[in-house]
Scaffold this active site. Structure first.
Site: not given
Lengths: 392, 392
Positions: B93, B95-96, B219, B269
């Site tokens: 990913d 990291g956000g 999201g 995931d």
């Protein structure tokens, strides 16, 4: 289940003994190290992995198992072997040591020990008879008499009174075992007497007269230091019959083990390889490796590249360092595995050295690598074992 | 390393897609579930066990790995694959998401996110450029653009501003990847827009115009519930190109996954199988089994006697109950293994059902078994992941 318990002494090199214990669940090659499966699991390891390291026998703790899942429940479930998928022999302790170190509000009397569970505060009583009953319900192949582990330091008077109590409990344990034990099972007596040679001698002689199939040496590695432990051990084994296996309880470091073998000991157990493993302390032929140390953060070498154990040869120290620092379960899994494997390799090497008459050389080498570490047994490292080592 | 990233759509059953992603490190069969290897380990599992369950690809977390062991250090150590003994593809990913949910004192700006490590308080900055740089240093095969995961609930205005920011970050991520990414690696764009169909459409169209090799839907599963998640998903995938793989981030339960496949999703995931495993929640074809429940204390049946997975078929529920209640690491090892295996079996069954045109039946069966559980993604279950799950 028809093979009775039988010890065969196959070779000697000095006082070091090479032997074999036949049990209904398979052979135990001695000197043997028994990984500790406290609560029905050698912590952080699959049973078949433990087997694959070369362990012939494991240890289970009566105190833990009587509290959870409970002895009668374990019997209804088919016994400890099938419960934990271990089909080799299992030795159980009597619960005597751990009830004194772990339980709450314990009260010792001639009858036994009354205590409260450290898990849920429930009240229990352990007596020689109940200890043997529990060990039979668990289905242990090798059982231990109920005893009192004399603390260190203790006055001669206190050590003597404690030793005498353990002797009376030995007789009651033996009587209970003769009623409840199965043909293929064996009950060991436990020598006590603190660090007093004449008490050790008296205890060993009295137990020998009772003709147990094996003898444990208890009450050592409880803070007396390696030198005094080995001295006491040497005078104790002098008084034990050569034809019976001898088990030094709760010991210890690689150096302790090899030095005890040099004094005629055949069996060992200790939480050290698994507990150290969870803390990132690895045992190797080059000595201890503290994987928490920052020097390993970029060390691409495995713990031991020559090891056939995947945990020792297949992962970099940098990765193990990272896992341990991060509190990752895989770190505990890998270092415990590598350590249990190392201990079994040490025992295999010890057996080979005795067979080939080069035991003194192995002892010197092990002392050189591990000699700087003082003796450390259950007493020093066991207390932390009462807590769950894992929080989800 | 010469095989470029390539997605092949092999069959469809309704909107459900069967496909294959070729990467330089091997094929990924889709629909695919990626076990989460947060900090360089799929928690409580050996990498080869993860592989043996049928997982073609795993996920690594940029946020965790940049803090420990650190991206530059990981590069010096040869990258994440060799570090953790996983030779298959790895997706990271950006990291956000995790910097917003785990880090301390975070401050978001057009430039990126400034924050303090939850581990040691050190100050860091994540920008689209730094995120891509880190993912390249880790050596990730599939990388994610830096984005902001819009929280739920959010006003339309807030969701739009957040979505637009993610689009600007998508462009910067793409530019950075074109400088730093390797031939065989791929960068995915991430669709945002909250639960607003027109925002989702605009985000998907803008990203499609940028021509990413794959698209993630971010999201979702952040508290909006399964119905709204699936509705939003359906309108989102409408606007994504059929020839590119689609990845629903951080989802979810077996029912969520199958329902999302029904809406054209190819990749998933979630920490659920491993995290639930550590807590003693097992997934089976008959539904969830909460192993902490006292009804299992004397249940000699395995989790699933028909399973070829040793963790599911080789240990009694009574034993698993005991291990979980006792906080034993082996409990986490076994139930995590059984769960990851179940998830992979669910994906294999999903792929087979699509190939054979019987996906609707599988979807109905899964909904019947798991439908009562509401949607649950990283947002609900991920926060606890910041803590070490294991104390030696």
């Amino acid at each position: 289940m028809s093979q009775p318990f039988r010890f065969t002494l196959k070779a000697q090199d000095g006082a070091a003994r090479l032997g074999e214990i036949a049990t209904s669940r398979g052979l135990i090659r001695t000197p043997a190290f028994m990984p500790v499966g406290t609560a029905g699991t050698v912590k952080a390891m699959f049973a078949d992995t433990v087997k694959a390291t070369g362990a012939d026998i494991i240890l289970g703790n009566t105190y833990h198992l009587m509290l959870r899942p409970g002895a009668e429940r374990m019997a209804r479930l088919g016994g400890l072997h099938s419960f934990m998928n271990w089909d080799g022999p299992i030795l159980t302790d009597s619960g005597g040591y751990q009830v004194m170190s772990l339980a709450k509000l314990r009260r010792i009397s001639e009858e036994g020990v009354a205590f409260q569970s450290h898990i849920d505060g429930t009240r229990h009583m352990l007596t020689p008879e109940r200890s043997i009953e529990i060990q039979c319900l668990l289905g242990a192949d090798i059982q231990m008499q109920f005893d009192e582990c004399t603390p260190y330091p203790a006055t001669r008077e206190a050590a003597e009174a404690s030793m005498d109590l353990s002797l009376r409990w030995a007789a009651r344990s033996q009587a209970a075992f003769s009623r409840m034990g199965a043909e293929h099972q064996a009950l060991f007596g436990i020598v006590q007497g603190g660090v007093f040679p004449e008490l050790r001698a008296r205890s060993a002689q009295a137990l020998t007269a009772m003709d147990f199939p094996g003898y444990a040496v208890g009450g050592l590695a409880v803070g007396e230091g390696q030198a005094l432990m080995l001295e006491t051990l040497a005078v104790t084994t002098l008084h034990l019959p050569a034809a019976k296996p001898r088990y030094l309880m709760g010991v210890g470091t690689p150096a302790d083990i090899v030095q005890a073998v040099a004094r005629g000991i055949d069996m060992f157990d200790c939480v050290m390889p698994t507990r150290s493993g969870r803390h990132g302390q690895a045992f190797t032929w080059a000595g201890k490796v503290n994987l928490r140390n920052a020097v390993y953060a970029e060390d691409r070498r495995p713990l031991d590249e020559s090891s056939p154990c995947p945990a020792a040869s297949g992962y970099s120290r940098a990765y193990l360092h990272h896992l341990i620092k991060s509190g990752e379960i895989l770190g505990a899994m890998l270092v415990s595995w590598a350590n249990v494997d190392f201990y079994q390799r040490l025992m295999a090497e010890t057996r080979a050295a005795i067979a080939e008459g080069r035991f003194a050389e192995l002892a010197a080498r092990t002392a050189a690598t591990y000699g700087e570490h003082d003796s450390m047994g259950e007493a020093e490292i066991g207390a932390a074992e009462q807590k769950a080592d894992f929080k989800p």
